[in-house]
Design a protein around this motif. Structure first.
Motif, mmCIF file in Angstrom:
data_model
loop_
_atom_site.group_PDB
_atom_site.id
_atom_site.type_symbol
_atom_site.label_atom_id
_atom_site.label_comp_id
_atom_site.label_asym_id
_atom_site.label_seq_id
_atom_site.Cartn_x
_atom_site.Cartn_y
_atom_site.Cartn_z
ATOM 1 N N ILE A 42 -1.469 -1.219 -10.044
ATOM 2 C CA ILE A 42 -1.998 -0.500 -8.879
ATOM 3 C C ILE A 42 -3.509 -0.301 -8.989
ATOM 4 C CG2 ILE A 42 -2.069 1.828 -7.861
ATOM 5 C CD1 ILE A 42 0.332 0.409 -6.843
ATOM 6 N N ILE A 43 -4.182 -0.468 -7.862
ATOM 7 C CA ILE A 43 -5.573 -0.032 -7.728
ATOM 8 C C ILE A 43 -5.535 1.274 -6.940
ATOM 9 C CG2 ILE A 43 -7.826 -0.506 -6.697
ATOM 10 C CD1 ILE A 43 -7.176 -3.496 -7.065
ATOM 11 N N ARG A 44 -5.991 2.334 -7.606
ATOM 12 C CA ARG A 44 -5.887 3.663 -7.002
ATOM 13 C C ARG A 44 -7.137 4.006 -6.209
ATOM 14 N NH1 ARG A 44 -4.917 8.221 -11.396
ATOM 15 N NH2 ARG A 44 -5.323 6.292 -12.484
ATOM 16 N N LEU A 45 -6.921 4.546 -5.011
ATOM 17 C CA LEU A 45 -8.029 5.021 -4.175
ATOM 18 C C LEU A 45 -7.909 6.539 -4.054
ATOM 19 C CD1 LEU A 45 -7.827 2.428 -1.232
ATOM 20 C CD2 LEU A 45 -9.086 2.205 -3.378
ATOM 21 N N ALA A 46 -8.931 7.238 -4.500
ATOM 22 C CA ALA A 46 -8.924 8.708 -4.422
ATOM 23 C C ALA A 46 -10.333 9.195 -4.109
ATOM 24 C CB ALA A 46 -8.424 9.300 -5.739
ATOM 25 N N PRO A 47 -10.797 8.924 -2.895
ATOM 26 C CA PRO A 47 -12.170 9.314 -2.552
ATOM 27 C C PRO A 47 -12.309 10.834 -2.458
ATOM 28 C CG PRO A 47 -11.013 8.584 -0.589
ATOM 29 C CD PRO A 47 -10.083 8.324 -1.753
ATOM 30 N N PRO A 48 -13.530 11.351 -2.504
ATOM 31 C CA PRO A 48 -13.726 12.782 -2.262
ATOM 32 C C PRO A 48 -13.109 13.172 -0.910
ATOM 33 C CG PRO A 48 -15.754 11.803 -3.066
ATOM 34 C CD PRO A 48 -14.805 10.668 -2.800
ATOM 35 N N THR A 58 -13.051 2.147 -7.892
ATOM 36 C CA THR A 58 -11.638 2.532 -7.778
ATOM 37 C C THR A 58 -11.134 2.789 -9.195
ATOM 38 O OG1 THR A 58 -10.987 0.221 -7.933
ATOM 39 C CG2 THR A 58 -11.250 1.127 -5.716
ATOM 40 N N VAL A 59 -9.903 3.272 -9.315
ATOM 41 C CA VAL A 59 -9.336 3.511 -10.646
ATOM 42 C C VAL A 59 -7.982 2.820 -10.749
ATOM 43 C CG1 VAL A 59 -8.813 5.250 -12.385
ATOM 44 C CG2 VAL A 59 -10.337 5.826 -10.515
ATOM 45 N N PRO A 60 -7.799 1.968 -11.754
ATOM 46 C CA PRO A 60 -6.495 1.333 -11.921
ATOM 47 C C PRO A 60 -5.423 2.356 -12.295
ATOM 48 C CG PRO A 60 -8.188 0.282 -13.298
ATOM 49 C CD PRO A 60 -8.763 1.553 -12.788
ATOM 50 N N ALA A 61 -4.166 2.069 -11.961
ATOM 51 C CA ALA A 61 -3.035 2.880 -12.428
ATOM 52 C C ALA A 61 -1.930 1.906 -12.848
ATOM 53 C CB ALA A 61 -2.552 3.812 -11.325
ATOM 54 N N ASP A 62 -0.867 2.462 -13.447
ATOM 55 C CA ASP A 62 0.243 1.617 -13.896
ATOM 56 C C ASP A 62 0.881 0.872 -12.730
ATOM 57 O OD1 ASP A 62 0.201 1.810 -16.583
ATOM 58 O OD2 ASP A 62 1.940 3.154 -16.770
ATOM 59 N N ASP A 63 1.724 -0.111 -13.057
ATOM 60 C CA ASP A 63 2.446 -0.876 -12.050
ATOM 61 C C ASP A 63 1.489 -1.730 -11.204
ATOM 62 O OD1 ASP A 63 4.813 -1.743 -10.865
ATOM 63 O OD2 ASP A 63 4.692 -0.253 -9.264
ATOM 64 N N VAL A 118 0.877 -1.170 0.000
ATOM 65 C CA VAL A 118 0.000 0.000 0.000
ATOM 66 C C VAL A 118 0.912 1.216 0.000
ATOM 67 C CG1 VAL A 118 -1.683 1.329 1.335
ATOM 68 C CG2 VAL A 118 -1.873 -1.159 1.217
ATOM 69 N N ARG A 119 0.669 2.165 -0.899
ATOM 70 C CA ARG A 119 1.538 3.352 -0.946
ATOM 71 C C ARG A 119 0.757 4.591 -1.354
ATOM 72 N NH1 ARG A 119 4.564 0.589 -5.967
ATOM 73 N NH2 ARG A 119 3.564 1.650 -7.687
ATOM 74 N N GLY A 120 1.446 5.723 -1.318
ATOM 75 C CA GLY A 120 0.812 6.994 -1.682
ATOM 76 C C GLY A 120 0.851 7.963 -0.531
ATOM 77 N N ALA A 121 0.004 8.977 -0.601
ATOM 78 C CA ALA A 121 -0.052 9.983 0.454
ATOM 79 C C ALA A 121 -1.446 10.569 0.501
ATOM 80 C CB ALA A 121 0.965 11.093 0.192
ATOM 81 N N GLY A 122 -1.860 10.959 1.703
ATOM 82 C CA GLY A 122 -3.167 11.591 1.872
ATOM 83 C C GLY A 122 -4.270 10.708 1.329
ATOM 84 N N LEU A 123 -5.134 11.293 0.522
ATOM 85 C CA LEU A 123 -6.227 10.523 -0.079
ATOM 86 C C LEU A 123 -5.929 10.195 -1.542
ATOM 87 C CD1 LEU A 123 -9.370 12.168 1.568
ATOM 88 C CD2 LEU A 123 -8.363 9.926 2.063
ATOM 89 N N ILE A 128 -3.088 0.506 -4.020
ATOM 90 C CA ILE A 128 -2.909 -0.868 -3.539
ATOM 91 C C ILE A 128 -2.269 -1.648 -4.677
ATOM 92 C CG2 ILE A 128 -4.058 -2.955 -2.706
ATOM 93 C CD1 ILE A 128 -6.435 -1.260 -1.871
ATOM 94 N N LYS A 129 -1.054 -2.136 -4.442
ATOM 95 C CA LYS A 129 -0.407 -2.976 -5.448
ATOM 96 C C LYS A 129 -0.822 -4.420 -5.182
ATOM 97 C CE LYS A 129 4.207 -3.992 -7.318
ATOM 98 N NZ LYS A 129 4.157 -3.771 -8.753
ATOM 99 N N THR A 130 -1.502 -5.014 -6.150
ATOM 100 C CA THR A 130 -2.027 -6.362 -5.955
ATOM 101 C C THR A 130 -1.124 -7.390 -6.625
ATOM 102 O OG1 THR A 130 -3.424 -6.039 -7.896
ATOM 103 C CG2 THR A 130 -4.425 -5.621 -5.756
#
Ligand code: PLP
Length: 393
Positions: free
Chosen positions: A363-369, A356-361, A327-332, A336-338
């Motif tokens: 990753i499942i990206r979490l960016a809630p309001p 959720t929104v996929p990203a490269d590498d 699990v990585r990133g910052a803030g919101l 999640i690297k699966t």
């Protein structure tokens, strides 16, 4: 070539099945009446959630007065809004756009025009980083050098040098008398939610100062409160010369901006740049309401607090479920690297009611309001855990 008669839209987004009819706060309702918890926010856009009452009001009031005038005319509200952006950042000047890519384009023109103004005729090159995403225009494609996005669109623009991310030696060795600017995302979003090291950013700032190079941040995704501060650079001890923002700036209304110090944009004189819609009255009305909401007391403290809560919950899942590699990133803005394919797992989350929104590498990206509450985080964590249990079975 076979023509898909089911859609009159160019198929650049592939097959799309989910169709939403309304949204409120952190929830979306599909046309088949299913309720979803939105941890994608239209890709980090709906910073204040869906249909925030204050934004509805701002848009309604403005829409009955004036929709559009040309940037040939002065605009009191646009001025007031630009002032607000500057008072709350490093910037002294703003150029309004309709999107992130346009804000990036403007920043690149700021860099080139700065050196043109100062007659630094060799300083044409702009350094960018592996894994970067800056948008879909030709300059953005040329800057990010990602074949996934640029294949078939060559020739790209020259003058972009790409080096490894978070690598001090690489930038020290690459920055030279031909370098005009360095462009970086403080957190790579599409590239897989990879934060730049704060120390690295400070070191780049120092190198830029030594070499007469402009430092350009792309905060299109990580800006506007996403990290728990207004801008991501505020976590480190430096300020940029130029910065592109968009996404969260309008919480869903199309708007972007290029922010700059007065010194850096000295070459952006009359006639050098323009946009028909940029900073249009509707966009400015919403943008102003967004920033006023974010400047309410303890808005960012709340974001930071709920973000830390989500982080700890996710770290717990990382420890307890083999499926999560990291699990990585910052803030919101978290990733999640699966171990299994991220697209498949993201689809399972969707089936269980979490967007959720996929990203490269992988990753499942979490960016809630940013307005998300603890109990809504709990709801998302329950869905994630339930899905992980289904996978493990
Ligand atoms: C989304 C994004 C862009 C492009 O923004 P658009 O509004 O899609 O043009 C540029 N840079 C970053 C970091 C982004 O995440």
């Amino acid at each position: 070539m076979k023509h898909n008669v089911n859609s009159y839209i160019m198929p650049t987004y592939g097959e799309r099945t989910l169709d939403f009819k309304e949204g409120k706060g952190v929830y979306l309702i599909s046309t088949d009446n299913k309720k979803y918890l939105d941890f994608g926010s239209g890709i980090a856009v709906n910073s204040l959630g869906h249909c925030h009452p204050k934004l509805i009001k701002a848009l309604q009031v403005q829409s009955s007065k004036l929709w559009h005038i040309s940037n040939l005319y002065s605009n009191t509200t646009q001025e007031a809004y630009a002032k607000l952006l500057c008072q709350n950042s490093f910037a002294q000047k703003v150029f309004f756009t309709n999107s992130g890519a346009e804000a990036v384009e403007c920043g690149l023109k700021v860099i080139r025009s700065y050196h043109h103004f100062h007659k630094n005729n060799n300083k044409k090159n702009i350094i960018t980083f592996e894994g970067a995403f800056h948008g879909r225009t030709f300059a953005a494609l040329s800057a990010q050098k990602n074949k996934k996005f640029s294949k078939g669109f060559e020739p790209l623009l020259s003058g972009f040098i790409q080096i490894p991310f978070n690598d001090y030696t690489a930038i020290k060795d690459s920055i030279d008398e031909n370098t005009g600017g360095v462009m970086i995302e403080p957190i790579q979003g599409e590239g897989g939610v990879r934060p730049a090291k704060l120390k690295f950013l400070e070191q780049v700032r120092k190198l830029c100062d030594e070499m007469g190079v402009l430092f350009f941040l792309d905060e299109v995704q990580c800006g506007f409160g996403r990290t728990g501060k207004f801008f991501a650079y505020e976590w480190a001890n430096f300020e940029p010369d130029v910065m592109a923002v968009a996404k969260g700036i309008g919480s869903g209304f199309p708007l972007g901006a290029c922010l700059s110090t007065a010194d850096a944009c000295i070459g952006m004189t009359k006639g050098t740049h323009g946009s028909t819609y940029g900073g249009n009255p509707l966009a400015v009305a919403v943008g102003k309401a967004v920033i006023e909401e974010m400047m309410q007391e303890s808005f960012f403290e709340k974001v930071d607090k709920v973000a830390r809560y989500l982080w700890h919950k996710l770290k717990f899942l990382e420890k307890n479920y083999n499926e999560i590699e990291e699990v990585r990133g910052a803030g919101l803005l978290l990733g999640i690297k699966t171990r299994k394919n991220n697209l498949e797992i993201s689809k399972l989350f969707t089936q269980n009611g979490l967007l959720t929104v996929p990203a490269d590498d992988n990753i499942i990206r979490l960016a809630p309001p940013l307005i998300i509450l603890k109990k809504e985080v709990d709801e998302a964590i329950d869905i994630i855990e339930k899905t992980l249990q289904e996978i493990d079975d």
